[in-house]
Design a protein around this motif. Structure first.
Motif, PDB file in Angstrom:
ATOM      1  N   SER A  62      41.985  59.825  37.573  1.00  0.00           N
ATOM      2  CA  SER A  62      41.542  58.847  38.575  1.00  0.00           C
ATOM      3  C   SER A  62      40.895  57.618  37.939  1.00  0.00           C
ATOM      4  CB  SER A  62      40.594  59.499  39.574  1.00  0.00           C
ATOM      5  OG  SER A  62      39.410  59.897  38.929  1.00  0.00           O
ATOM      6  N   GLN A  63      40.236  57.774  36.787  1.00  0.00           N
ATOM      7  CA  GLN A  63      39.625  56.617  36.134  1.00  0.00           C
ATOM      8  C   GLN A  63      40.714  55.647  35.644  1.00  0.00           C
ATOM      9  OE1 GLN A  63      37.236  57.410  32.648  1.00  0.00           O
ATOM     10  NE2 GLN A  63      35.851  55.729  33.164  1.00  0.00           N
ATOM     11  N   ILE A  64      41.768  56.184  35.079  1.00  0.00           N
ATOM     12  CA  ILE A  64      42.888  55.355  34.637  1.00  0.00           C
ATOM     13  C   ILE A  64      43.591  54.757  35.850  1.00  0.00           C
ATOM     14  CG2 ILE A  64      45.137  55.366  33.499  1.00  0.00           C
ATOM     15  CD1 ILE A  64      43.967  57.454  31.569  1.00  0.00           C
ATOM     16  N   GLU A  65      43.742  55.555  36.886  1.00  0.00           N
ATOM     17  CA  GLU A  65      44.361  55.073  38.124  1.00  0.00           C
ATOM     18  C   GLU A  65      43.613  53.864  38.665  1.00  0.00           C
ATOM     19  OE1 GLU A  65      44.780  57.595  41.838  1.00  0.00           O
ATOM     20  OE2 GLU A  65      46.311  58.462  40.519  1.00  0.00           O
ATOM     21  N   SER A  66      42.298  53.923  38.674  1.00  0.00           N
ATOM     22  CA  SER A  66      41.513  52.797  39.194  1.00  0.00           C
ATOM     23  C   SER A  66      41.706  51.552  38.341  1.00  0.00           C
ATOM     24  CB  SER A  66      40.035  53.162  39.315  1.00  0.00           C
ATOM     25  OG  SER A  66      39.445  53.306  38.049  1.00  0.00           O
ATOM     26  N   LYS A  67      41.879  51.719  37.047  1.00  0.00           N
ATOM     27  CA  LYS A  67      42.135  50.565  36.165  1.00  0.00           C
ATOM     28  C   LYS A  67      43.490  49.948  36.484  1.00  0.00           C
ATOM     29  CE  LYS A  67      38.435  51.281  33.614  1.00  0.00           C
ATOM     30  NZ  LYS A  67      37.245  50.497  33.835  1.00  0.00           N
ATOM     31  N   ILE A  68      44.485  50.780  36.696  1.00  0.00           N
ATOM     32  CA  ILE A  68      45.830  50.284  37.028  1.00  0.00           C
ATOM     33  C   ILE A  68      45.820  49.637  38.411  1.00  0.00           C
ATOM     34  CG2 ILE A  68      48.232  50.950  37.478  1.00  0.00           C
ATOM     35  CD1 ILE A  68      47.469  50.924  34.499  1.00  0.00           C
ATOM     36  N   TYR A  69      45.077  50.201  39.350  1.00  0.00           N
ATOM     37  CA  TYR A  69      44.987  49.597  40.681  1.00  0.00           C
ATOM     38  C   TYR A  69      44.353  48.206  40.605  1.00  0.00           C
ATOM     39  CZ  TYR A  69      46.163  54.049  42.969  1.00  0.00           C
ATOM     40  OH  TYR A  69      46.809  55.183  43.405  1.00  0.00           O
ATOM     41  N   ARG A  70      43.403  48.029  39.714  1.00  0.00           N
ATOM     42  CA  ARG A  70      42.797  46.707  39.533  1.00  0.00           C
ATOM     43  C   ARG A  70      43.830  45.728  38.972  1.00  0.00           C
ATOM     44  NH1 ARG A  70      38.093  44.838  35.410  1.00  0.00           N
ATOM     45  NH2 ARG A  70      37.869  42.735  36.248  1.00  0.00           N
ATOM     46  N   VAL A  71      44.637  46.181  38.040  1.00  0.00           N
ATOM     47  CA  VAL A  71      45.702  45.350  37.473  1.00  0.00           C
ATOM     48  C   VAL A  71      46.701  44.975  38.576  1.00  0.00           C
ATOM     49  CG1 VAL A  71      47.667  45.334  35.868  1.00  0.00           C
ATOM     50  CG2 VAL A  71      45.473  46.322  35.150  1.00  0.00           C
ATOM     51  N   ASP A 106      46.151  44.855  41.864  1.00  0.00           N
ATOM     52  CA  ASP A 106      45.508  43.923  42.799  1.00  0.00           C
ATOM     53  C   ASP A 106      45.513  42.500  42.253  1.00  0.00           C
ATOM     54  OD1 ASP A 106      43.783  43.187  45.127  1.00  0.00           O
ATOM     55  OD2 ASP A 106      42.298  42.865  43.540  1.00  0.00           O
ATOM     56  N   ALA A 107      45.112  42.340  41.008  1.00  0.00           N
ATOM     57  CA  ALA A 107      45.068  41.004  40.402  1.00  0.00           C
ATOM     58  C   ALA A 107      46.460  40.377  40.361  1.00  0.00           C
ATOM     59  CB  ALA A 107      44.489  41.089  38.989  1.00  0.00           C
ATOM     60  N   ASN A 108      47.463  41.172  40.045  1.00  0.00           N
ATOM     61  CA  ASN A 108      48.808  40.624  39.919  1.00  0.00           C
ATOM     62  C   ASN A 108      49.489  40.391  41.257  1.00  0.00           C
ATOM     63  OD1 ASN A 108      49.841  40.140  37.041  1.00  0.00           O
ATOM     64  ND2 ASN A 108      48.468  41.901  36.923  1.00  0.00           N
ATOM     65  N   ARG A 121      39.013  45.796  43.067  1.00  0.00           N
ATOM     66  CA  ARG A 121      38.835  44.408  42.626  1.00  0.00           C
ATOM     67  C   ARG A 121      37.441  44.229  42.041  1.00  0.00           C
ATOM     68  NH1 ARG A 121      40.479  40.302  47.070  1.00  0.00           N
ATOM     69  NH2 ARG A 121      42.481  41.228  46.529  1.00  0.00           N
ATOM     70  N   ASP A 122      37.366  43.488  40.936  1.00  0.00           N
ATOM     71  CA  ASP A 122      36.079  43.211  40.298  1.00  0.00           C
ATOM     72  C   ASP A 122      36.131  41.809  39.685  1.00  0.00           C
ATOM     73  OD1 ASP A 122      33.570  43.358  39.205  1.00  0.00           O
ATOM     74  OD2 ASP A 122      34.083  44.855  37.689  1.00  0.00           O
ATOM     75  N   ALA A 123      36.241  40.814  40.546  1.00  0.00           N
ATOM     76  CA  ALA A 123      36.368  39.430  40.089  1.00  0.00           C
ATOM     77  C   ALA A 123      35.132  38.973  39.308  1.00  0.00           C
ATOM     78  CB  ALA A 123      36.611  38.499  41.276  1.00  0.00           C
ATOM     79  N   GLN A 124      33.966  39.511  39.649  1.00  0.00           N
ATOM     80  CA  GLN A 124      32.721  39.123  38.970  1.00  0.00           C
ATOM     81  C   GLN A 124      32.782  39.421  37.475  1.00  0.00           C
ATOM     82  OE1 GLN A 124      30.934  37.191  40.536  1.00  0.00           O
ATOM     83  NE2 GLN A 124      29.409  38.198  41.810  1.00  0.00           N
TER      84      GLN A 124
END
Length: 135
Positions: A3-12, A14-16, A63-66
């Motif tokens: 799930s930690q890796i999943e959240s990183k990929i989900y952020r990628v 979202d940004a894309n 998302r973590d734009a900050q």
């Protein structure tokens, strides 16, 4: 997938998704409002809408734009030579994002991955059409 890796990929993802839609929107509006080009504007609009996924709201949670490591603007991003360079930069942005989305979605959903693969090739074709216009 962890799930930690999943959240990183989900952020990628979202940004894309944002980058893909934003890049297309810039070019779409230039062709639509600046040149009244209905045909290419409609193609771009249809491509942009391919990123309206039912799961998009799930990705926003990550998302973590900050804390974006490259949030500050680079000097080369501050100026465009002319309208063609503006259009090209935004089409490249969308093409590159579609490639990232294609690859990331291979981990979760092969059908969505194919959507972005096809969108990337459509963007290459639209880019060629726009360049022929000599704006």
């Amino acid at each position: 997938m962890e799930s930690q890796i999943e959240s990183k990929i989900y952020r990628v993802i979202d940004a894309n998704l944002n980058r893909y839609k934003e890049g297309i929107r810039v070019v779409e509006d230039i062709l639509r409002y600046g040149f009244d080009n209905k045909d290419i504007s409609l193609k771009l609009k249809n491509l942009r809408h391919k990123a309206n996924l039912k799961s998009s709201l799930e990705f926003i949670k990550f998302r973590d734009a900050q804390n974006d490591a490259l949030k500050p603007t680079l000097n080369l991003e501050l100026k465009r030579e002319n309208l063609n360079s503006l259009i090209t930069a935004n089409l490249k942005r969308a093409q590159e994002s579609s490639r990232v989305l294609e690859e990331c979605f291979k981990l979760f959903d092969a059908q969505i991955s194919e959507i972005f693969k096809n969108a990337r090739y459509e963007l290459y074709t639209v880019e060629k059409e726009i360049l022929k216009l000599n704006l």
